[in-house]
Structures are given as structure tokens and as C-alpha cells.
Design a protein around this motif. Structure first.
Motif, PDB file in Angstrom:
ATOM      1  N   ALA A 159       0.786  -1.217   0.385  1.00 25.17           N
ATOM      2  CA  ALA A 159       0.060  -0.215   0.218  1.00 25.17           C
ATOM      3  C   ALA A 159       0.624   1.505   0.124  1.00 25.17           C
ATOM      4  N   SER A 183      -2.237   5.379   3.109  1.00 19.92           N
ATOM      5  CA  SER A 183      -3.453   4.291   2.959  1.00 19.92           C
ATOM      6  C   SER A 183      -4.107   4.157   4.165  1.00 19.92           C
ATOM      7  N   SER A 235      -4.495   0.332  -2.712  1.00 18.50           N
ATOM      8  CA  SER A 235      -3.948  -1.117  -1.713  1.00 18.50           C
ATOM      9  C   SER A 235      -3.983  -1.572  -2.888  1.00 18.50           C
TER      10      SER A 235
END
Length: 580
Positions: free
Chosen positions: A146, A150, A160
């Protein structure tokens, strides 16, 4: 020669059909006519496109690749130097997903890290709950990559990608079955290939015990070119994470681990440890329904190193873990104390909050205690502060009252305008759908009417043909009757000629009258033509599509400091009990 039946030998009580079948089977066995099964085709494995790493003489990372507490959920307990992650699974936490992100991401090159399930837990369920509301499966593992900013929960947003223990791959929030299931004691390796020269560039691959169990999965366009960090999500299992330098299970090719990454290929998150050794604990103090939670959202966006402690944070956490609750309109529901209503005892009785309160001392980090009523009442605020009576914490009361800043007002107005635009577009789409339904209904009605007219004409035509056929089938009578028919035919022709003459005269008179009327009233058209014209104008008006509306805030809305919400920060009962 004896008949075929005479050659059949039956046992006592055996039917003739059974005896025939048994004898036929014996004959096939003797003559070798039994069916030969086809041997299964051997599918050759696809050629591995990943090549051995040629080696890298560039400078390596100075520090170790590890997980930081500030970048993990509150139920993660790191042990053995952070190489083993265990989840809290008591008091309702067994329903919540644990997540942790590494402090080092890759922006180029090819690197690998490993995960292994070393323990699976099955916490007991209390009586009285609804089993159907418990998220399944009970044990879950997700491994993936990711971006740095995030959410910790893989697959929650487009930022992701991940594989899970059910054998599925998730990218762009779309989950598809692509690999194999992951079980206990299996070493799972995740290879991130960001080498532009490789045939598998911008892909992620899954290996299990050193054997490829998924094809190289292409990264979404939104992730290509961005630094990607290893992320692990798990529930009711204990996992061992290995960033290198030595791998637990050798791959079919030589590959550098994350710990062997070159400095130029890495992006390292700064350490979350404060220089003076003290972590901040903020207690926002403000009035209800005056932008307290909007301020908290803005503060957390600017300061991601803080972890929020509140019932609304637990509610969001539960929803991100796959739990669902029915919409509620209870008088107990508020933004400060939402009504959980998951119909799971240990989620609905605030057990999660009590367990988290007891482990705060073991997880020193920066906290934001978001409690509107408790922070506003002096006695409850003092009770809240007792939980942080440790030398590593610095307690701060953050007063958020009065007129907000211009930046805060602009953000509130942006949110209000966005919601207003979304509502207008929703209503526009509903109107558009209704118009389409209305047009379709009119079209169907018109087609039905035309079909009905055609059917009626067909019936009339068939009736006329039947009558004519019946007349033709009648037998001829006497000569007198034939003469009579001829006379009737002659009379009919004469009448027809007379009628034609009358019609011609009538047509000429009608033409003359029409010319006179046209001369007298040249501007007025026929009534029928006007009606058709109006119908056409209405159809054209309906066919013109309504453009998508663009809304603006009114003067009254622009004057607001805080956005009005569907639920209040505090219930009326709490307000009447505490502040009257």
C-alpha cells in the motif's frame, strides 16, 4: 440351432433381464471390450520469467525494516523484536482486523518479504448473540502493499493490493479468486517487481513454500510509479514476518529481500519516537454541534501519527473489519456515543473500549481522546486523564471554541457543497430514470394500439373472405333466381355510378369552399394540424435531455461556521442531564 434365450442361464430368483446383463458383462470382459479410460494430460508448468538477481553493489539501508506502533492498529502486540505480531482477541477484539505497515517502502527494483502463520486462535463465543452477524472467516490473513498514506486495511481503497488466506487477490477494491489458500506453518513470500527492465515489471507475485502459486498480477495504474510499503492484516492468528536478509523458503530465483534494499530504491518513514521520550495525549474541549468532529478529522489528516480513542473510531474499525449493522434511529444514538447495535454482545456492551483502555500503557504513542461530553465535564475529564498517569505521556487540553479559522470554514463549505451537489445529481438521475420509464411506457402503449388496429383489420379481412367463400359455396338455384341476381347486380352498378357522380360533385364543391375559406382566412390552419403540431412539440420537449445541474451554496449556507449533521453530537437526554 437353439434360440438366444435358451442359452441364458438364470440363477434361482434372478430375472431374465438381470441374467442377460450379467452374461453380457462377462462376454465384454472375455473379449476385452471394456472401456479404456484416457490418461490425464500432464500440464507443463509455465516458464518462470523472473531471473536471478545479478547482485547490487550500491549502498544498503542503514536501519532495519520493521513495524512502527504509530502505523499499526491498537490490537497489534509486536514481540521478538517486531518479527512476530500477535493480536488481542479478548472482549470483542476477536472480531476486529489487526493491521501493520512497514517503515520502509520500495520505489524501484525487485524485492521480497515473507509471512508465516504460526498460531491460529478460536476464541469462545458468548451466548445470546447472532452467529450470522459474526464476520467470516474467523481466521484471516492478508498480505500486500500500500502507499504510505493509505488506510491500514488492505483492499479498503484503491491505494493497496493484497492476497488473502482464502486464495483471492484484491486490486482497485475488486476481489477475485486467483491463487491458493494459505494455511498454518506455510511460508508465504510476496515479490514486488518494480524493475522496468524485467518482463514482469510493475507486478506482484505470491509464492508458497518457495513455489509460485499465482501468476504475476499487474499493479493498478494508480499505484504504478509510487513507493509501496509492505502491509499485513490478520485476525485471530499470530504471524511471523521476515524482511530478510535470509529467506525462510528459497525461491526459484535469487531475489533481494527488503532488508537488502539499496538506499536509492527505498523510502523510509521517519521514526515515531519523540526526542524527549514523551508522547502527547490531546483532550479536545469544545461545545457540542460546533464542529468538534470536523476539527478532529482535519487534525488527524494533518497529523497521522496520532491514534484516535473514541467510540466512533471503534465503530469505523468494526465496519472496516467486515462487520455490518442495520440502520438505527434510536434515541441513544449520537456522534459522541453511537449506538453499536451489531447484535453481538461483546461489541454492543463496550467491551472493546474497556480492553483498549487497559492496554494503553503497553503501547506508548500519540493519542487523540475524542470524547465530547467527557472532555467537557471536569470530573469526567479528570477520570480520563488517570489512564495516562505514566511518565512517557504529556497531557494537553486542546480548547476548540469560538469562531473557527478561515481555512476551517472553507473546508466546511467544500464538504457542504460536495454533499449538495451529490444530492442534486441523485435527484437528477432519478428524474432521468422516470422520464425514460415514461417514454418506454408511451412507446409500448403506442405499439399496442397499432398492433390492436392491425389485428382488427386482419379480423375484418378474414371475415370478409369467409363470407365471400360461403357465398361461393352456395349451390345455384333455379333460372328465376339467377335472373333475379343479375337484376340486383345491375341495380347495384347503377347505384354505384350514381354515387360516384354525386361524390365527384361533392368533391368539386368542397374544393371550391376550401379555396374560399383559404382566401378569407389565410392565417388560420386546420384544427387537426394544430393538434398534431402541439403533440410534436411536446415530444420534442420530452426528448430534450435535462443537463446535469450545478449547484451553489446559498448566502445562508455560506454564513454557517459548522455543517449540520443528521445526528447530533449529544442526545437530548445527555444535554438535559449534564448541562441544564
Amino acid at each position: 440351432e437353439p434360440s438366444p434365450r435358451s442359452r441364458i442361464v438364470r440363477r434361482p430368483g434372478q430375472s431374465i433381464m438381470a441374467a442377460v446383463g450379467e452374461q453380457e458383462a462377462k462376454r465384454r470382459k472375455v473379449e476385452g471390450e471394456a472401456e479404456v479410460k484416457e490418461e490425464p494430460k500432464v500440464v507443463e508448468p509455465a516458464k518462470e520469467l523472473e531471473q536471478d538477481d545479478p547482485g547490487d553493489k550500491r549502498a544498503k539501508l542503514d536501519g532495519s525494516v520493521r513495524f512502527q506502533l504509530s502505523d499499526s492498529t491498537l490490537n497489534v502486540i509486536p514481540t521478538i523484536g517486531g518479527r512476530v505480531l500477535a493480536p488481542l482477541s479478548d472482549g470483542g477484539l476477536q472480531y476486529l482486523m489487526a493491521g501493520a505497515r512497514a517503515n520502509t517502502g520500495a520505489k524501484s527494483g525487485r524485492h521480497v518479504f515473507e509471512v508465516k502463520i504460526i498460531e491460529a486462535m478460536s476464541p469462545a463465543e458468548p451466548a445470546g448473540g447472532h452467529q450470522r452477524n459474526i464476520p467470516q472467516p474467523r481466521q484471516m490473513l492478508k498480505v500486500g502493499f500500500a502507499t504510505q498514506d493509505s488506510p491500514l486495511f488492505l483492499g479498503e481503497t484503491e491505494a493497496s493490493v493484497c492476497f488473502d488466506s482464502e486464495g483471492c487477490f484484491t486490486a482497485d477494491k475488486k476481489r477475485e479468486f486467483k491463487g491458493q489458500r494459505i494455511s498454518r506453518d506455510q511460508v508465504v513470500a510476496l515479490v514486488l517487481n518494480l524493475d522496468k527492465k524485467s518482463p514482469n515489471a510493475n507486478t506482484v507475485s505470491l509464492f508458497k513454500d518457495g513455489v509460485r502459486c499465482s501468476e504475476p498480477m499487474l499493479l493498478p495504474d494508480g499505484l504504478q510509479g509510487k513507493p509501496l510499503f509492505p502491509v499485513v492484516n490478520f485476525k485471530n492468528i499470530t504471524v511471523q514476518v521476515n524482511f530478510g536478509p535470509t529467506l525462510m523458503a528459497a525461491l526459484p530465483f535469487a531475489c533481494r529481500s527488503f532488508q537488502e534494499m539499496a538506499k536509492v530504491d527505498a523510502v523510509v518513514t521517519p521514526s515515531d519516537a519523540p526526542k524527549d521520550g514523551k508522547y502527547d495525549v490531546l483532550f479536545p474541549v469544545g461545545l457540542p454541534d460546533e464542529g468538534m468532529f470536523e476539527w478532529a478529522d482535519d487534525f488527524l489528516a494533518k497529523n497521522p501519527q496520532y491514534s484516535e480513542l473514541s467510540d466512533r473510531a471503534i465503530m469505523k474499525w468494526a465496519e472496516q473489519s467486515g462487520m455490518r449493522r442495520p440502520p438505527t434511529s434510536s434515541w441513544k444514538n449520537s456522534n459522541d456515543k453511537p449506538d453499536f447495535n451489531f447484535q453481538i454482545p461483546m461489541m454492543d456492551d463496550s467491551s472493546v473500549r474497556r480492553v483498549l483502555t487497559s492496554v494503553i500503557a503497553t503501547q506508548p504513542r500519540n493519542y487523540l481522546v475524542m470524547e465530547v461530553k467527557s472532555n467537557l465535564v471536569q470530573a469526567e475529564r479528570a477520570e480520563q486523564m488517570k489512564r495516562f498517569n505514566h511518565p512517557q505521556y504529556r497531557k494537553i487540553a486542546q480548547v476548540t471554541m469560538g469562531e473557527p479559522t478561515v481555512e476551517f470554514k472553507q473546508k466546511v463549505q467544500e464538504v457542504m457543497l460536495k454533499e449538495k451537489q451529490e444530492q442534486a445529481e441523485k435527484e437528477w438521475k432519478n428524474r432521468k430514470a422516470e422520464n425514460e420509464k415514461r417514454k418506454l411506457f408511451k412507446k409500448q402503449q403506442k405499439e399496442l394500439e397499432e398492433a390492436k388496429k392491425r389485428a382488427e383489420e386482419e379480423l375484418k379481412k378474414k371475415a370478409a373472405e369467409l363470407m365471400k367463400a360461403a357465398e361461393d359455396q352456395q349451390k345455384p338455384g333455379e333460372g328465376g333466381e339467377e335472373a333475379k341476381k343479375e337484376e340486383e347486380k345491375a341495380d347495384t352498378e347503377m347505384k354505384a355510378e350514381t354515387a360516384d357522380g354525386v361524390k365527384e360533385e361533392a368533391k368539386e364543391e368542397a374544393k371550391d369552399e376550401a379555396k374560399d375559406e383559404a382566401k378569407e382566412e389565410p392565417k388560420d390552419g386546420p384544427v387537426k394540424a394544430e393538434g398534431i403540431k402541439e403533440e410534436k412539440e411536446e415530444e420534442e420537449k420530452e426528448e430534450q435531455e435535462e443537463p446535469c445541474p450545478v449547484v451553489e451554496l446559498s448566502g445562508e449556507e455560506k454564513a454557517l461556521w459548522f455543517k449540520k449533521k443528521a445526528a447530533t453530537d449529544l442526545t437530548n437526554w445527555v444535554l438535559s442531564q449534564q448541562f441544564t
